[in-house]
Motif scaffolding. Structure first.
Motif, PDB file in Angstrom:
ATOM      1  N   GLY A 133       0.804  -1.219   0.000  1.00 45.29           N
ATOM      2  CA  GLY A 133       0.000   0.000   0.000  1.00 45.29           C
ATOM      3  C   GLY A 133       0.835   1.266   0.000  1.00 45.29           C
ATOM      4  O   GLY A 133       0.446   2.282  -0.588  1.00 45.29           O
ATOM      5  N   PHE A 134       1.986   1.218   0.640  1.00 42.04           N
ATOM      6  CA  PHE A 134       2.881   2.375   0.689  1.00 42.04           C
ATOM      7  C   PHE A 134       3.907   2.387  -0.451  1.00 42.04           C
ATOM      8  O   PHE A 134       4.759   3.271  -0.519  1.00 42.04           O
ATOM      9  N   GLY A 135       3.849   1.387  -1.333  1.00 41.93           N
ATOM     10  CA  GLY A 135       4.800   1.321  -2.443  1.00 41.93           C
ATOM     11  C   GLY A 135       6.180   0.863  -2.020  1.00 41.93           C
ATOM     12  O   GLY A 135       7.161   1.125  -2.706  1.00 41.93           O
ATOM     13  N   LEU A 136       6.266   0.163  -0.892  1.00 41.59           N
ATOM     14  CA  LEU A 136       7.557  -0.296  -0.381  1.00 41.59           C
ATOM     15  C   LEU A 136       7.783  -1.789  -0.586  1.00 41.59           C
ATOM     16  O   LEU A 136       8.819  -2.312  -0.206  1.00 41.59           O
TER      17      LEU A 136
ATOM     18  N   GLY B  25       4.661 -11.120  -6.509  1.00 45.17           N
ATOM     19  CA  GLY B  25       4.874 -10.438  -5.251  1.00 45.17           C
ATOM     20  C   GLY B  25       3.567 -10.326  -4.502  1.00 45.17           C
ATOM     21  O   GLY B  25       2.594 -10.969  -4.877  1.00 45.17           O
ATOM     22  N   PRO B  26       3.483  -9.522  -3.503  1.00 43.90           N
ATOM     23  CA  PRO B  26       4.511  -8.649  -2.938  1.00 43.90           C
ATOM     24  C   PRO B  26       5.382  -9.377  -1.917  1.00 43.90           C
ATOM     25  O   PRO B  26       4.955 -10.349  -1.306  1.00 43.90           O
ATOM     26  N   PHE B  27       6.577  -8.868  -1.733  1.00 44.69           N
ATOM     27  CA  PHE B  27       7.511  -9.365  -0.722  1.00 44.69           C
ATOM     28  C   PHE B  27       7.969  -8.198   0.131  1.00 44.69           C
ATOM     29  O   PHE B  27       8.119  -7.083  -0.366  1.00 44.69           O
ATOM     30  N   ILE B  28       8.216  -8.452   1.386  1.00 44.74           N
ATOM     31  CA  ILE B  28       8.663  -7.409   2.304  1.00 44.74           C
ATOM     32  C   ILE B  28      10.126  -7.062   2.056  1.00 44.74           C
ATOM     33  O   ILE B  28      10.522  -5.903   2.144  1.00 44.74           O
ATOM     34  N   THR B  29      10.924  -8.071   1.707  1.00 42.95           N
ATOM     35  CA  THR B  29      12.349  -7.832   1.464  1.00 42.95           C
ATOM     36  C   THR B  29      12.743  -8.299   0.067  1.00 42.95           C
ATOM     37  O   THR B  29      12.134  -9.210  -0.494  1.00 42.95           O
ATOM     38  N   ARG B  30      13.756  -7.672  -0.471  1.00 43.00           N
ATOM     39  CA  ARG B  30      14.283  -8.086  -1.767  1.00 43.00           C
ATOM     40  C   ARG B  30      14.836  -9.512  -1.683  1.00 43.00           C
ATOM     41  O   ARG B  30      14.663 -10.310  -2.598  1.00 43.00           O
ATOM     42  N   ALA B  31      15.491  -9.831  -0.576  1.00 44.56           N
ATOM     43  CA  ALA B  31      16.046 -11.182  -0.403  1.00 44.56           C
ATOM     44  C   ALA B  31      14.936 -12.232  -0.436  1.00 44.56           C
ATOM     45  O   ALA B  31      15.106 -13.311  -1.011  1.00 44.56           O
TER      46      ALA B  31
ATOM     47  N   SER C 258      -1.431  -3.815  -7.902  1.00 45.22           N
ATOM     48  CA  SER C 258      -2.719  -4.443  -7.636  1.00 45.22           C
ATOM     49  C   SER C 258      -3.092  -5.304  -8.842  1.00 45.22           C
ATOM     50  O   SER C 258      -2.329  -5.401  -9.798  1.00 45.22           O
ATOM     51  N   GLU C 259      -4.251  -5.901  -8.790  1.00 46.00           N
ATOM     52  CA  GLU C 259      -4.723  -6.722  -9.905  1.00 46.00           C
ATOM     53  C   GLU C 259      -4.836  -5.867 -11.154  1.00 46.00           C
ATOM     54  O   GLU C 259      -5.086  -4.674 -11.051  1.00 46.00           O
ATOM     55  N   PRO C 260      -4.685  -6.426 -12.325  1.00 43.42           N
ATOM     56  CA  PRO C 260      -4.356  -7.812 -12.609  1.00 43.42           C
ATOM     57  C   PRO C 260      -2.863  -8.070 -12.481  1.00 43.42           C
ATOM     58  O   PRO C 260      -2.054  -7.184 -12.721  1.00 43.42           O
TER      59      PRO C 260
END
Length: 81
Positions: free
Chosen positions: A14-17, A35-41, A72-74
Motif C-alpha cells: 500500500g505504501f509502495g515499499l 509479489g509482494p515481498f517485504i524484502t528483496r532477499a 494491484s490486480e491484474p
C-alpha cells in the motif's frame, strides 16, 4: 507467522515499499507480476521457482526486473490484442 506476514505485505504494498518482480515474455506477449515481498532477499529466494514455472510454458523469451513498487490486480497482463 503467516498471520503476521500477510498484513505486513499488504501494508508495504500500500505504501509502495513492497518488492515485486515484473516478468515479461514474448510468444506469448504477457507480463506477469510476482509479489509482494517485504524484502528483496525474500523475493529473490522465491523468484527462481516462479521463473522455472514460466519457462515450463516454453515462451519465446523471458525478461525480468526486480522493483520496489505498489501493485494491484491484474497480476497477469496479456499484451496481445
Amino acid at each position: 507467522m503467516s498471520a503476521v506476514i500477510r498484513p505486513l505485505r499488504s501494508l508495504a504494498n500500500g505504501f509502495g515499499l513492497a518488492w515485486w518482480a515484473r516478468v515479461e515474455t514474448t510468444a506469448p506477449d504477457v507480463t506477469y507480476w510476482f509479489g509482494p515481498f517485504i524484502t528483496r532477499a525474500g523475493l529473490e529466494r522465491e523468484l527462481d521457482s516462479f521463473l522455472a514455472d514460466i519457462r515450463s510454458e516454453a515462451p519465446g523469451s523471458i525478461d525480468h526486473a526486480v522493483l520496489r513498487t505498489r501493485r494491484s490486480e491484474p497480476l497477469t497482463i496479456d499484451r496481445q490484442g
